[in-house]
Scaffold this active site. Sequence first.
Site, PDB file in Angstrom:
ATOM      1  N   ARG A  95       0.847  -1.200   0.000  1.00 41.48           N
ATOM      2  CA  ARG A  95       0.000   0.000   0.000  1.00 41.48           C
ATOM      3  C   ARG A  95       0.883   1.251   0.000  1.00 41.48           C
ATOM      4  NH1 ARG A  95      -4.902   2.239  -1.248  1.00 41.48           N
ATOM      5  NH2 ARG A  95      -6.103   3.031   0.536  1.00 41.48           N
ATOM      6  N   THR A 366      -9.859   0.314  -9.607  1.00 42.41           N
ATOM      7  CA  THR A 366      -8.856  -0.570  -9.050  1.00 42.41           C
ATOM      8  C   THR A 366      -8.820  -1.776  -9.964  1.00 42.41           C
ATOM      9  OG1 THR A 366      -9.388   0.299  -6.859  1.00 42.41           O
ATOM     10  CG2 THR A 366      -8.315  -1.822  -6.871  1.00 42.41           C
ATOM     11  N   SER A 384      -4.258  -0.856  -7.021  1.00 44.37           N
ATOM     12  CA  SER A 384      -5.023   0.364  -7.258  1.00 44.37           C
ATOM     13  C   SER A 384      -4.125   1.572  -7.454  1.00 44.37           C
ATOM     14  CB  SER A 384      -5.960   0.630  -6.077  1.00 44.37           C
ATOM     15  OG  SER A 384      -6.781   1.754  -6.319  1.00 44.37           O
ATOM     16  N   ILE A 385      -4.645   2.548  -8.186  1.00 40.84           N
ATOM     17  CA  ILE A 385      -4.133   3.921  -8.142  1.00 40.84           C
ATOM     18  C   ILE A 385      -5.273   4.852  -7.706  1.00 40.84           C
ATOM     19  CG2 ILE A 385      -2.198   3.713  -9.726  1.00 40.84           C
ATOM     20  CD1 ILE A 385      -3.997   4.673 -11.976  1.00 40.84           C
ATOM     21  N   GLU A 405      -4.160   8.182  -3.850  1.00 40.91           N
ATOM     22  CA  GLU A 405      -4.592   7.423  -2.674  1.00 40.91           C
ATOM     23  C   GLU A 405      -4.653   8.268  -1.407  1.00 40.91           C
ATOM     24  OE1 GLU A 405      -5.861   4.624  -2.767  1.00 40.91           O
ATOM     25  OE2 GLU A 405      -5.035   3.458  -4.427  1.00 40.91           O
ATOM     26  N   ASP A 408      -7.891   8.515   0.260  1.00 42.06           N
ATOM     27  CA  ASP A 408      -8.403   7.447   1.118  1.00 42.06           C
ATOM     28  C   ASP A 408      -8.158   7.725   2.600  1.00 42.06           C
ATOM     29  OD1 ASP A 408      -9.520   5.974  -0.875  1.00 42.06           O
ATOM     30  OD2 ASP A 408      -8.060   4.355  -0.863  1.00 42.06           O
ATOM     31  N   SER A 438     -10.422  -0.591   1.119  1.00 45.72           N
ATOM     32  CA  SER A 438     -11.462  -1.620   1.088  1.00 45.72           C
ATOM     33  C   SER A 438     -11.043  -2.833   0.268  1.00 45.72           C
ATOM     34  CB  SER A 438     -12.760  -1.037   0.503  1.00 45.72           C
ATOM     35  OG  SER A 438     -13.305  -0.053   1.344  1.00 45.72           O
ATOM     36  N   GLY A 458     -13.895   0.312  -5.078  1.00 47.89           N
ATOM     37  CA  GLY A 458     -13.943   1.249  -3.959  1.00 47.89           C
ATOM     38  C   GLY A 458     -14.641   0.662  -2.751  1.00 47.89           C
TER      39      GLY A 458
END
Length: 560
Positions: A95, A366, A384-385, A405, A408, A438, A458
């Site tokens: 991440r 994603t 993901s981006i 990100e 988030d 998520s 998402g």
Amino acid sequence: MRPLFSQSLVSLSLLFFAAFANAAKPGSNAVASAHPLATEAGLEMLAAGGNAFDAAVAVSSTLAVVEPTGSGLGGGGFWLLHRAEDGMEVFVDGRETAPSAARENMYLDAKGNAVDKLSRDGSLAAGIPGEPAALAHLSRRYGKLPLAQALAPAIRAAKAGFICDEKLADAFAGQWGRLAGEGQRVFAIEGRAPRKGDRILQPDLARTLERIAQSGAPGFYEGETAAALIAGVVAGGGIWTADDLRHYRVVERPPTVSYFRGLRVVSAPPPSAGGIALGTTLGQLEALGWSAKAGVQSKHLLIESLRRAYRDRAAFLGDPDFVSVPTWSLLSTGYARSLAATIDPKKATPSASLPPAQPPPQGPQTTHFSVLDADGNRVAATLSINLPFGSGAMAAGTGVLLNDEMDDFSASVTASNAYGLIGSVPNRVQPGKRPLSSMSPTFVEGPRGLLVLGTPGGSRIITMVLLGMLAWDSGADAASIVALPRFHHQYLPDVVQFEPGAFSAEEQGQLAAMGHTLKLLGSTYGNLQAVTWDPVSGKVDAASDPRGVGAARVVAAPAR
């Protein structure tokens, strides 16, 4: 408090695990991903003598080339691994992290209100990427093939190009303005956004991949690529430093494990909300005696269980290296029963009327792929981006789209992010911290065998994975799982979102009468990728969501 299973279920589950350990190997390789070229890249590694982990590197890096809306070297992801020879299961956390100069109020205006654009568009929205480090880590620690060989399909696709499909063309058309500058220069065809049938070439990205192939993670986080990334980010108003890149580290974490009747569910721990939310929801359903055959009642109970699980997501979850997450307690039987006891079987509970979550007693875009190799090694990976094309920013000379990100994180406890998820104190911005996610790569084991699945989407990811595993437990095959119409509730906003076909007209009337607010979506969502294996029959199956353009293939392994 007890964990989320009974002693009888422990015994039953141990029998299943023993059956897996003693079962004949699958004998076939299976890959399901969001793009045919990525699926082929994974199968190429398996045919060359690699394992599922080599295939994961090839699929991940190829998706970074051919699916720029969903993932990339400028983003991050989670890779859930199972090694067949010893049963080891590990969650590889790649991440993104907040830059060292990040501050809690960096996305607020002078009045303390969140400014959405700051955390979604441009270089300031980008966290420090984790995918390049994760790919090198997977190859070095778990793969059999050289990293350069696993990256070769991605480099080939970047150099030779790939054909733009209709969905990608639509995404370019809708997001072209966000790519202004370097992104438009790289992707433009005759000065315009790519259209269906155009060949997209990415020579800068190919060179970035080649540096990683030659030098591993330092080929991205140090040297020429790192210098270009820093220059591009700073020029765009971002706050990355060379030390931020140099100090990025992959983290290995134990996955969450929860149980539902005869199922063992292995999924993503924090900084993902996936495993805990799945376990909390399943625990409530078990306490309620839930049945898939109960019609609208089963859907009502699902919605109410999700409502409470997502409330807890906001209250408790964040990066476990920065906040204390009561994982064991949240997955306990007693806590699940206490939540289930607040559910009215005939009436919706307005989210605003739920009391604030209390700590239990201690005790859109994603991508996802699923891989199973002939020896039984497996990977579920969600990358993901964040939003389509990430932040829209690209550092000149790298071909790397930067993530957004940072959205988030919680800009404040009253603001919601692009997916409508409410902010929380545990997920506030801090230097070096990983934002709550998520993404829920998941393995499910049970009487039917094995299910490997996950999806983009998402805040809806957790619900899609949940519906998929419940459908599989009820007898659905891989193709049916990925095609199933979907519905979703996430506590706030207090609305049940659903795809066409998810509820009949009669069910919509009944749910409304119970007090649920329903919202029919104008389009479908998600891109579920599933692989299944039945050790008893020996059948391996795979399916890619018909909503996307992906591909799933099962190929018998050659005799050894």
